[in-house]
Design a protein around this motif. Structure first.
Motif, PDB file in Angstrom:
ATOM      1  N   HIS A 202       0.811  -1.219   0.000  1.00 61.93           N
ATOM      2  CA  HIS A 202       0.000   0.000   0.000  1.00 61.93           C
ATOM      3  C   HIS A 202       0.846   1.271   0.000  1.00 61.93           C
ATOM      4  O   HIS A 202       0.441   2.287  -0.574  1.00 61.93           O
ATOM      5  N   ARG A 203       2.014   1.226   0.617  1.00 56.97           N
ATOM      6  CA  ARG A 203       2.883   2.398   0.614  1.00 56.97           C
ATOM      7  C   ARG A 203       3.380   2.693  -0.794  1.00 56.97           C
ATOM      8  O   ARG A 203       3.337   3.839  -1.255  1.00 56.97           O
ATOM      9  N   ARG A 204       3.832   1.651  -1.495  1.00 53.28           N
ATOM     10  CA  ARG A 204       4.303   1.831  -2.872  1.00 53.28           C
ATOM     11  C   ARG A 204       3.172   2.254  -3.798  1.00 53.28           C
ATOM     12  O   ARG A 204       3.361   3.069  -4.709  1.00 53.28           O
ATOM     13  N   ILE A 205       1.974   1.704  -3.573  1.00 53.12           N
ATOM     14  CA  ILE A 205       0.824   2.086  -4.392  1.00 53.12           C
ATOM     15  C   ILE A 205       0.486   3.559  -4.200  1.00 53.12           C
ATOM     16  O   ILE A 205       0.241   4.297  -5.168  1.00 53.12           O
ATOM     17  N   ALA A 206       0.501   4.013  -2.940  1.00 47.89           N
ATOM     18  CA  ALA A 206       0.211   5.422  -2.657  1.00 47.89           C
ATOM     19  C   ALA A 206       1.247   6.332  -3.305  1.00 47.89           C
ATOM     20  O   ALA A 206       0.911   7.376  -3.875  1.00 47.89           O
ATOM     21  N   GLU A 207       2.527   5.931  -3.243  1.00 40.39           N
ATOM     22  CA  GLU A 207       3.586   6.724  -3.863  1.00 40.39           C
ATOM     23  C   GLU A 207       3.408   6.776  -5.382  1.00 40.39           C
ATOM     24  O   GLU A 207       3.578   7.826  -6.007  1.00 40.39           O
ATOM     25  N   TRP A 208       3.072   5.633  -5.981  1.00 36.77           N
ATOM     26  CA  TRP A 208       2.859   5.576  -7.432  1.00 36.77           C
ATOM     27  C   TRP A 208       1.722   6.493  -7.850  1.00 36.77           C
ATOM     28  O   TRP A 208       1.831   7.239  -8.826  1.00 36.77           O
ATOM     29  N   ARG A 213      -0.315  11.436 -10.418  1.00 36.28           N
ATOM     30  CA  ARG A 213      -1.173  12.621 -10.358  1.00 36.28           C
ATOM     31  C   ARG A 213      -0.371  13.891 -10.637  1.00 36.28           C
ATOM     32  O   ARG A 213      -0.824  14.782 -11.352  1.00 36.28           O
ATOM     33  N   ILE A 214       0.820  13.956 -10.056  1.00 34.41           N
ATOM     34  CA  ILE A 214       1.662  15.132 -10.273  1.00 34.41           C
ATOM     35  C   ILE A 214       2.082  15.235 -11.732  1.00 34.41           C
ATOM     36  O   ILE A 214       2.033  16.306 -12.343  1.00 34.41           O
TER      37      ILE A 214
END
Length: 227
Positions: A202-208, A213-214
């Motif tokens: 989930h951490r990597r997914i959130a970072e991706w 988005r940016i």
């Protein structure tokens, strides 16, 4: 929440209100949307609601008498003064997510859908508290912009969406566009879902998602990043 829509063309407005999220919101008694036919408030036997503009020029203008009569009746039927009386017009303030967020916390909105060349200025001077545009273009009337505003506002009311967090992750809520989204199957005609989304991390997914988005915002709406 109560929303009143004043329009010369009620049939255009009524259909979409009986579909999808707007219909479910009404069935849950989370919103009470009422459509008012401007012609029923006309003062002459022909039910005329428009006339030629003073000073000449092309097009017709919605007359003040039906609008005054309608707005007086709508306000009288409510519980106190409405939070906003909104006129949908190309020269209004541009609708954005922060405006929709604010309006979703109100209790009573009245929307005036203009038509032809617009409405008599005296209606704007006496009644209208806010003027809103949905973009730098002109439509045949304010009915579609009114529906856009209603949808943008109603979906933010707590309990309307099945997933209460869904609206909070929409584009523009934090100034960024949304990331790409995928669903099953994981591979379709040789096109695969990014492995990170199938990783369970989930951490990597959130970072991706943040990076996506940016990058999308930078490519398509760099003005949002500047703000």
């Amino acid at each position: 929440m109560r929303i009143d829509i004043v329009t010369a063309l009620p049939d255009i407005v009524s259909g979409p209100l009986q579909q999808s999220i707007l219909q479910r919101a009404a069935e849950k008694d989370l919103v009470d949307i009422r459509v008012h036919d401007l012609r029923t408030y006309a003062t002459d036997k022909h039910r005329q609601i428009d006339d030629y503009p003073f000073g000449g020029g092309a097009g017709m203008v919605l007359k003040p008498e039906p609008l005054f009569n309608c707005l007086e009746a709508v306000v009288e039927s409510g519980e106190g003064e409405p939070d906003e009386i909104i006129y949908l017009t190309p020269d209004g303030e541009l609708l954005d997510q922060s405006m929709a967020n604010r309006l979703s916390t109100t209790g009573h909105l009245i929307l005036i859908a203009g038509h032809y060349k617009g409405i008599d200025q005296r209606v704007r001077d006496v009644w209208v508290t806010k003027e809103i545009s949905i973009g730098d273009f002109v439509l045949s009337g304010g009915e579609l912009p009114a529906l856009v505003l209603v949808d943008a506002v109603v979906r933010l009311i707590p309990g309307v969406l099945g997933d209460s967090s869904s609206a909070l992750t929409d584009s523009f809520q934090d100034g960024l566009l949304g990331e790409p989204v995928y669903t099953r199957p994981a591979e379709y005609r040789g096109h695969k879902v990014p492995s990170v989304l199938r990783s369970g991390n989930h951490r990597r997914i959130a970072e991706w998602r943040d990076i996506q988005r940016i990058e999308k915002t930078e490519a398509r709406r760099p003005d949002l990043l500047e703000e």
